[in-house]
Design a protein around this motif. Sequence first.
Motif, mmCIF file in Angstrom:
data_model
loop_
_atom_site.group_PDB
_atom_site.id
_atom_site.type_symbol
_atom_site.label_atom_id
_atom_site.label_comp_id
_atom_site.label_asym_id
_atom_site.label_seq_id
_atom_site.Cartn_x
_atom_site.Cartn_y
_atom_site.Cartn_z
ATOM 1 N N GLU A 159 5.772 -2.472 -1.905
ATOM 2 C CA GLU A 159 5.652 -1.916 -3.300
ATOM 3 C C GLU A 159 4.337 -1.804 -3.816
ATOM 4 O O GLU A 159 3.129 -2.253 -3.208
ATOM 5 N N LYS A 180 12.210 3.642 -4.375
ATOM 6 C CA LYS A 180 12.214 2.450 -4.040
ATOM 7 C C LYS A 180 11.400 2.368 -2.913
ATOM 8 O O LYS A 180 10.954 3.472 -2.298
ATOM 9 N N LYS A 206 7.954 6.843 0.741
ATOM 10 C CA LYS A 206 7.126 5.862 0.038
ATOM 11 C C LYS A 206 7.101 4.748 1.317
ATOM 12 O O LYS A 206 7.835 4.469 1.935
ATOM 13 N N ARG A 250 11.033 1.328 -12.692
ATOM 14 C CA ARG A 250 10.378 1.804 -11.484
ATOM 15 C C ARG A 250 11.112 1.169 -10.229
ATOM 16 O O ARG A 250 11.912 0.382 -10.167
ATOM 17 N N SER A 251 10.905 1.833 -9.227
ATOM 18 C CA SER A 251 11.633 1.722 -7.867
ATOM 19 C C SER A 251 13.257 1.220 -7.921
ATOM 20 O O SER A 251 13.728 0.598 -7.648
#
Length: 292
Positions: free
Chosen positions: A159, A85, A155, A56-57
């Motif tokens: 997060e 990210k 994005k 992830r990310s």
Amino acid sequence: MTNIIKSEDQVLVLLGDEVTFDGISNFDSKIKTLVCKIDQISIIPTNEVKKANYNRSSIDVIILVLKKPLLHDNEMFVELLKLLKVNGKLIIYEPLLLESTPESDTTFKNRLSKLKLSGFIVKDTQPKKLDVEIAELLPNLFEDVSNVYEIIAQKPSFEIGSSMPLTFKTKQTNVWKLNNIEDYLEEDNLTDENDLINEDELLDEDDIVKPDITSLKVCGTTGKRKACKDCSCGLAEELNGKAENQGIQKSSCGNCYLGDAFRCASCPYLGMPAFKPGEKVVLHENQLIVDT
């Protein structure tokens, strides 16, 4: 695309159904010239994203090339959002209709709506045609590039699942407090004796004189020191300098002499017998004796 991909970026190219590796060979070569190392770029079909088990990310830029609409595109976009990210970019190259048809409802607006609902930020809300450089790299993939659009989504700068504590403390304002005033006086060598005004000096002797009660009389109807048109309280006579006869009660309606049946609730003659107009009402002695 060349303005988005940087030399240190991790790039993932996803191929939709009917998109072959041979069809994007020129496109793939162009991306490889933009990054420093060959292992910074990966090319896989869309149905193998979960199998690839990316962290992830971990990806800076994801490029999605489609020839026909995705199945379960909402789930796919959510998964891609997790892989990117913070502030990462998703670039989509896809033939889209501007208006829906019975054969397909995947339009440009529909695609933007699904991206936003998945958590992406889309700044360009108008259809954006391919530039000349990209159009020259994809001639083997699309028969007609005139209806192929480029969509760039980003994005957010936080997060997924992140949180921030909320504070409900009221913001302190610069309110003058007693200790602040004392500090101010001490710093400027000010004292109460030579700078603060004595409130007793603001009043004259005339201000302390108690007013005459008779001068405070106002009209019972208007509440003002001015008699109304049909004044019956005596204020008109007082203002005109004529003293009201205190011995004879004056009626406000003119019917008091007729008896209780014609008198109002506040009539001063209530309970008294009828009398002639202007006549002084006198009660007999036997009427003043209390019944036993």
